[in-house]
Design an enzyme around this catalytic site. Structure first.
Site, PDB file in Angstrom:
ATOM      1  N   ILE A  21       0.803  -1.244   0.306  1.00  0.00           N
ATOM      2  CA  ILE A  21      -0.096  -0.088  -0.136  1.00  0.00           C
ATOM      3  C   ILE A  21       0.827   1.146   0.026  1.00  0.00           C
ATOM      4  CG2 ILE A  21      -1.744   1.209   1.440  1.00  0.00           C
ATOM      5  CD1 ILE A  21      -2.732  -1.311   2.304  1.00  0.00           C
ATOM      6  N   TYR A 158      -1.624  -9.656  15.713  1.00  0.00           N
ATOM      7  CA  TYR A 158      -2.036  -8.557  14.756  1.00  0.00           C
ATOM      8  C   TYR A 158      -3.352  -7.672  15.478  1.00  0.00           C
ATOM      9  CZ  TYR A 158      -2.891  -6.713  10.221  1.00  0.00           C
ATOM     10  OH  TYR A 158      -2.978  -5.790   8.950  1.00  0.00           O
ATOM     11  N   LYS A 162      -3.430  -3.844  16.005  1.00  0.00           N
ATOM     12  CA  LYS A 162      -4.127  -2.965  15.487  1.00  0.00           C
ATOM     13  C   LYS A 162      -5.096  -2.247  16.284  1.00  0.00           C
ATOM     14  CE  LYS A 162      -1.718  -3.430  11.573  1.00  0.00           C
ATOM     15  NZ  LYS A 162      -1.217  -1.998  10.900  1.00  0.00           N
ATOM     16  N   ILE A 191      -6.511  -7.206   1.596  1.00  0.00           N
ATOM     17  CA  ILE A 191      -6.051  -6.678   0.382  1.00  0.00           C
ATOM     18  C   ILE A 191      -5.119  -7.652  -0.481  1.00  0.00           C
ATOM     19  CG2 ILE A 191      -5.127  -4.710  -0.866  1.00  0.00           C
ATOM     20  CD1 ILE A 191      -5.928  -2.992   1.607  1.00  0.00           C
ATOM     21  N   THR A 193      -2.083  -8.279  -1.320  1.00  0.00           N
ATOM     22  CA  THR A 193      -0.629  -7.640  -1.048  1.00  0.00           C
ATOM     23  C   THR A 193       0.110  -8.787  -0.815  1.00  0.00           C
ATOM     24  OG1 THR A 193      -0.764  -7.408   1.172  1.00  0.00           O
ATOM     25  CG2 THR A 193      -1.334  -5.418  -0.129  1.00  0.00           C
TER      26      THR A 193
END
Length: 283
Positions: A21, A158, A162, A191, A193
């Site tokens: 990103i 994670y 976050k 996404i 990625t």
């Protein structure tokens, strides 16, 4: 192309700008004429060459600074240098982050700590370094995740990190609004990625099944949605209708959300069992 609420950024600081990103945002800002400073552990020369090809078309300028986002002194020093060389940032976005997955009972302390250090402490270090220089009218953005709004299977490290980023952004928004600095927190779903590809390769099928609910977005479409929110200086930005719906249910109807997720967990575990049985039969 949408107009920026207060004009396109003149100087943009982007961490994690060497891939994913961050790289896409750097390219987009360069094409709008911004001077861009990238902060990352490593940026390939081929990546920089491609970015500099974009800057030639719009008058932008890009410089790269090697830095570990978990090191507060190194981040501050690099941002001080970038301010002297590239300019005072009127836009700064922290895209640096890692994803490590495992059931909590199997998750090593070191892995949990690493996620907190990179994702949460790194966000703190980036914000502190940028805000040393940012003036009224500036815009600070932190990339969190939909996992910072709702938890998922194997995402203990994670999600914890976050959720922390979202909490940090809430406080920064409260403190910086009177100073004329806007804050955004970006909370996308999955996404396409390299980070997601690695999770698919090494992670659990049950996690993939759960996350199907919010959907997976192509990186270009996701970045377009993120940019649209940044241009409007929205506080919380989540590209994609399904991801926004997931966020809304998790925040406004947690009981319903838990029932949905519990059902997806049962479905995912059942698929894992069938997959394991099929593999055993073949062997």
């Amino acid at each position: 192309m949408s107009n920026w609420k207060h004009g396109a950024p003149r100087v943009a600081f982007i961490s994690g700008g060497g891939s994913g990103i961050g790289l896409r945002l750097a390219g987009a800002l360069l094409q709008e004429g911004a001077r861009v400073a990238i902060f990352d552990l490593h940026v390939d020369e081929s990546v920089l060459a491609d970015l500099r090809g974009k800057q030639a078309h719009a008058g932008g300028w890009v410089e790269s600074y090697t830095v570990d986002i978990t090191d507060p002194v190194a981040v501050t020093t690099s941002m001080d240098l970038a301010t002297a060389e590239v300019g005072v940032p009127d836009f700064a976005i922290n895209c640096a982050g890692i994803l490590r997955t495992a059931e909590f009972s199997e998750l090593a302390f070191e892995t949990f700590e690493q996620s907190i250090r990179v994702n949460l402490i790194g966000s703190r270090n980036f914000a502190a370094g940028a805000l040393r220089h940012m003036q009224p009218g500036g815009h600070l953005a932190l990339v969190a995740s939909l996992a910072g709004i709702c938890g998922s299977y194997t995402h203990a490290a994670y999600s914890a990190s976050k959720f922390g980023v979202v909490g940090l952004a809430e406080v920064l928004r409260t403190e910086l609004t009177p100073k004329g600095i806007d804050v955004s927190v970006v909370c996308p779903g999955e996404i396409h990625t390299p980070m997601l590809e690695e999770e698919r390769r090494t992670g659990r099928l049950v996690t993939e099944v759960i996350n199907e609910f919010a959907g997976v977005m192509p990186v270009d479409k996701a970045v377009d949605g993120i940019l649209a929110g940044l241009r409007k200086r929205q506080y919380m930005i989540t590209p994609g209708f399904r991801a926004r719906l997931t966020r809304a249910i998790a925040r406004k109807a947690p009981g319903l959300f838990h029932r949905i997720i519990d059902g997806k967990v049962r479905q995912g575990l059942a698929r894992e069992q069938r997959q394991a049985a099929g593999s055993k039969a073949k062997s």
